[in-house]
Design a protein around this motif. Structure first.
Motif, short mmCIF file in Angstrom:
data_model
loop_
_atom_site.label_atom_id
_atom_site.label_comp_id
_atom_site.label_asym_id
_atom_site.label_seq_id
_atom_site.Cartn_x
_atom_site.Cartn_y
_atom_site.Cartn_z
N ARG A 105 -3.12 9.81 -22.63
CA ARG A 105 -1.73 9.35 -22.67
C ARG A 105 -1.56 8.04 -21.92
N TYR A 106 -2.32 7.88 -20.81
CA TYR A 106 -2.27 6.59 -20.10
C TYR A 106 -2.84 5.48 -20.98
N LEU A 107 -3.93 5.85 -21.67
CA LEU A 107 -4.62 4.87 -22.50
C LEU A 107 -3.71 4.34 -23.59
N VAL A 108 -3.08 5.26 -24.32
CA VAL A 108 -2.20 4.84 -25.41
C VAL A 108 -1.03 4.03 -24.87
N ARG A 109 -0.43 4.52 -23.78
CA ARG A 109 0.71 3.80 -23.23
C ARG A 109 0.28 2.41 -22.76
N GLY A 110 -0.88 2.37 -22.10
CA GLY A 110 -1.37 1.10 -21.60
C GLY A 110 -1.58 0.09 -22.71
N VAL A 111 -2.21 0.53 -23.79
CA VAL A 111 -2.46 -0.38 -24.91
C VAL A 111 -1.14 -0.80 -25.53
N ALA A 112 -0.23 0.16 -25.70
CA ALA A 112 1.04 -0.16 -26.34
C ALA A 112 1.85 -1.15 -25.51
N GLU A 113 1.83 -0.94 -24.18
CA GLU A 113 2.66 -1.79 -23.33
C GLU A 113 2.05 -3.15 -23.07
N LEU A 156 -0.50 -0.75 -31.45
CA LEU A 156 0.41 -1.87 -31.21
C LEU A 156 1.58 -1.84 -32.19
N PHE A 157 1.26 -1.58 -33.47
CA PHE A 157 2.32 -1.50 -34.48
C PHE A 157 3.23 -0.31 -34.22
N LEU A 158 2.62 0.84 -33.85
CA LEU A 158 3.42 2.04 -33.58
C LEU A 158 4.44 1.79 -32.47
N TRP A 183 0.79 -1.23 0.00
CA TRP A 183 0.00 0.00 0.00
C TRP A 183 0.82 1.27 0.00
N ARG A 184 1.97 1.25 0.72
CA ARG A 184 2.70 2.50 0.89
C ARG A 184 3.88 2.65 -0.05
N VAL A 185 4.36 1.55 -0.60
CA VAL A 185 5.51 1.66 -1.51
C VAL A 185 5.14 1.31 -2.94
N VAL A 186 4.52 0.14 -3.11
CA VAL A 186 4.28 -0.34 -4.47
C VAL A 186 3.18 0.48 -5.17
N VAL A 187 2.02 0.62 -4.53
CA VAL A 187 0.91 1.34 -5.18
C VAL A 187 1.26 2.80 -5.51
N PRO A 188 1.81 3.57 -4.57
CA PRO A 188 2.12 4.96 -4.91
C PRO A 188 3.14 5.09 -6.04
N ASN A 189 3.96 4.06 -6.22
CA ASN A 189 4.95 4.12 -7.30
C ASN A 189 4.47 3.47 -8.59
N SER A 190 3.20 3.08 -8.64
CA SER A 190 2.68 2.39 -9.82
C SER A 190 1.44 3.08 -10.37
N THR A 191 1.28 4.37 -10.10
CA THR A 191 0.04 5.02 -10.52
C THR A 191 -0.15 4.98 -12.04
N GLY A 192 0.94 5.06 -12.80
CA GLY A 192 0.83 5.04 -14.26
C GLY A 192 0.17 3.76 -14.77
N PRO A 193 0.76 2.59 -14.50
CA PRO A 193 0.15 1.33 -14.96
C PRO A 193 -1.24 1.10 -14.39
N LEU A 194 -1.44 1.46 -13.12
CA LEU A 194 -2.78 1.29 -12.53
C LEU A 194 -3.79 2.13 -13.29
N ALA A 195 -3.42 3.38 -13.60
CA ALA A 195 -4.34 4.26 -14.32
C ALA A 195 -4.60 3.72 -15.72
N ALA A 196 -3.55 3.25 -16.39
CA ALA A 196 -3.71 2.75 -17.76
C ALA A 196 -4.72 1.60 -17.79
N ILE A 197 -4.54 0.65 -16.88
CA ILE A 197 -5.44 -0.50 -16.88
C ILE A 197 -6.84 -0.08 -16.46
N ALA A 198 -6.93 0.87 -15.51
CA ALA A 198 -8.25 1.35 -15.08
C ALA A 198 -9.01 1.99 -16.24
#
Lengths: 252, 297
Positions: A238-246, B177-179, A159-174
């Protein structure tokens, strides 16, 4: 010369991609005011239902799946590989195969035409667990060890270390979860048999396949149904695109 | 930490999810396999053991076999067009320098739209059979006759409607995905090729870009196949109306819906048998395509 051709292609495609949205607004504009006071269709109620379902499902999925993903990635339990295998195996079973049997389970729980039947079965996304696990495998160990030295338990570290440092991926998936939940159709169509539990997609579909569809009203309602998604899209793109790409695994 | 403490912590984290997966994935599959040997009409509890009768029913049902055929036709159209067009879009967006983010967003925007809303626009406006429909207007400019896009089996123009709707909704997703894969190809490879005298264009594309995209290509193909197989929303909303669903172009999921839950019958025994057969067909197809892909490499 080549860049002229390229620009033409890009611009023409952009116009084609925006055309359906323009059509939606043009056809629905005149009826936009009537959407909220039409009594024949429980449209306002369906928007409320969709909001409850999408928010509950997004929050529930992110919490449950990130916890499971973290446990599978970081807790050295000796049977963890077997559990992981059991989770990943379900990815190979297409949703189309489970929808009839899942209906059977939900209806024997008495959750037909019940928001629980819409929300709960969708909380346990094996894809999300897999993605979270992949992400947590790469989470820097020294950060976690620092937390342990400060006397935190596993929960505390999470809760105090992992979650606060993972807001990007959490937001992307959300964000992806929210869009997926808001747009889902088959499951609500099957479960929400009573119009009081219709989601907005089911309400739109019933208008669309009705005897005499009222076209302008239908288009206006569809335009309104897009508002939350457009908002999420614009704010969190930006989270959405990164999330899909990653991750590349979700979506349909 | 002791072994038991570790086990306890693990299950605190994973347990809630594992229970849900058990209840809503594993139990349903087992229950479905069980139901498929019973007569279960209008009920979720089996009444009478009928052996493999449900399986024989499904396998000799013309509509079921047709649904597999519909899926095959759909996949044969949608997969190559999606791969070719989303790759082209990615290459285009990757090459432009000005307003790249803007165009990327425009192409990606339909991904956020629901299949139901897209079906509405496609059915009632773009491809409505009247003269003022967008597609018919465009045809008119070129001197073509108005077409009843959805209402005609011969020629099967409804395919144009279904395919374009799905392309619009999903191209942006696969483009991303391609990008992402394109941006991971190191720049120095292109520089090295240029020094070695490779002509920019087809040669560098063939020898550097394409190999760099292999992972993305496999991901796009696989996702596309899975998603084509799950097709339901746009078929149901574009082709169905208040009279029900026309007998042509039912993909497997629409068939299962009408057999087990829709107005057609509430026959869960038979629906379960259909689900099991489909699962086997897909498992077989996956195995075969995996083997083919491996041989191709």
């Amino acid at each position: 010369m080549r860049s002229v051709a390229r620009w033409t292609a890009v611009a023409v495609t952009a116009v084609l991609f925006l055309l359906p949205f323009a059509v939606l607004l043009r056809e629905g504009w005149s009826a936009l005011g009537q959407v909220f006071d039409d009594r024949d269709v429980p449209f306002v109620l369906s928007l409320l239902n969709s909001t409850v379902v999408a928010v509950a499902q997004t929050v529930g999925q992110v919490v449950l799946c990130s916890l499971a993903g973290y446990g599978l990635a970081r807790i050295p339990y000796r049977h963890a590989p077997k559990v992981l295998y059991a989770v990943v195996a379900t990815l190979l079973v297409p949703a189309a195969v489970t929808f009839v049997p899942a209906f059977v389970v939900v209806s024997s729980l008495g959750w037909l035409s019940d928001l629980r039947g819409l929300v709960v079965p969708g909380l346990f996304s094996a894809v999300n667990v897999f993605l979270f696990r992949q992400y947590f495998l790469d989470f820097p160990v020294p950060l976690e060890e620092a937390g342990r030295l400060d006397g935190l338990s596993r929960w505390g570290v999470y809760w105090r270390v992992v979650v606060p440092n993972s807001t990007g991926p959490l937001a992307a998936i959300a964000v992806i979860d929210f869009i997926g939940s808001w747009n889902q159709f088959l499951w609500p169509l099957v479960i929400a048999q009573d119009s009081s539990t219709w989601t907005v997609q089911v309400a739109l579909s019933s208008l669309l396949t009705a005897q005499n569809p009222r076209i302008p009203l239908l288009f206006a309602a569809a335009a309104v149904s897009l508002l939350p998604i457009v908002l999420v899209f614009v704010v969190l793109q930006r989270y959405l695109v990164r999330g899909v790409a990653e991750t590349g695994l979700s979506g349909r | 930490m002791t072994r038991r403490r570790t086990a306890l912590t693990f299950w605190l984290f994973v347990g809630p999810f594992a229970l849900g997966l058990l209840a809503f994935t594993y139990v349903p599959i087992v229950w479905s396999a069980y139901l498929s040997f019973f007569d279960a009409r209008d009920t979720v509890t089996p009444t009478e053991f009928v052996g493999v009768a449900n399986y024989l029913d499904v396998l000799t049902d013309r509509a079921f076999l047709d649904s597999i055929g519909t899926f095959t036709v759909f996949a044969a159209f949608i997969i190559p067009t999606t791969v070719a067009l989303s790759l082209t879009l990615a290459l285009l967006v990757n090459q432009i320098r000005v307003a790249r983010a803007f165009f990327r967003s425009v192409y990606f925007l339909p991904f956020a739209c629901s299949y139901v809303v897209a079906s509405l626009v496609w059915k009632m406006s773009l491809f409505s059979g009247v003269d003022s429909g967008v597609a018919n207007t465009v045809l008119g400019w070129f001197g073509g006759e108005s077409q009843a896009w959805i209402g005609t089996v011969d020629p099967p123009l409804y395919w144009v409607v279904l395919i374009t709707a799905r392309l619009w909704l999903q191209l942006g997703f696969y483009m991303i995905l391609f990008l992402a894969a394109l941006q991971r190809i190191p720049e120095h490879l292109y520089e090295a090729a240029w020094i070695d005298g490779a002509a920019p264009g087809w040669q560098t594309f063939r020898h550097i870009t394409l190999p760099g995209l292999r992972g993305a290509l496999i991901a796009v193909l696989t996702l596309n196949l899975i998603n084509a197989y799950q097709a339901f929303d746009e078929f149901y909303n574009i082709l169905g109306d208040s009279r029900g669903y026309p007998p042509f172009a039912r993909p497997p999921l629409v068939y299962l819906y009408y057999t087990s839950l829709g107005s057609g019958g509430q026959d869960l025994g038979r629906g379960s048998a259909g689900a099991i057969v489909l699962a086997l067909v897909i498992a077989l197809a996956t195995l075969l395509s995996g083997r083919l892909l491996r041989r191709a490499n």
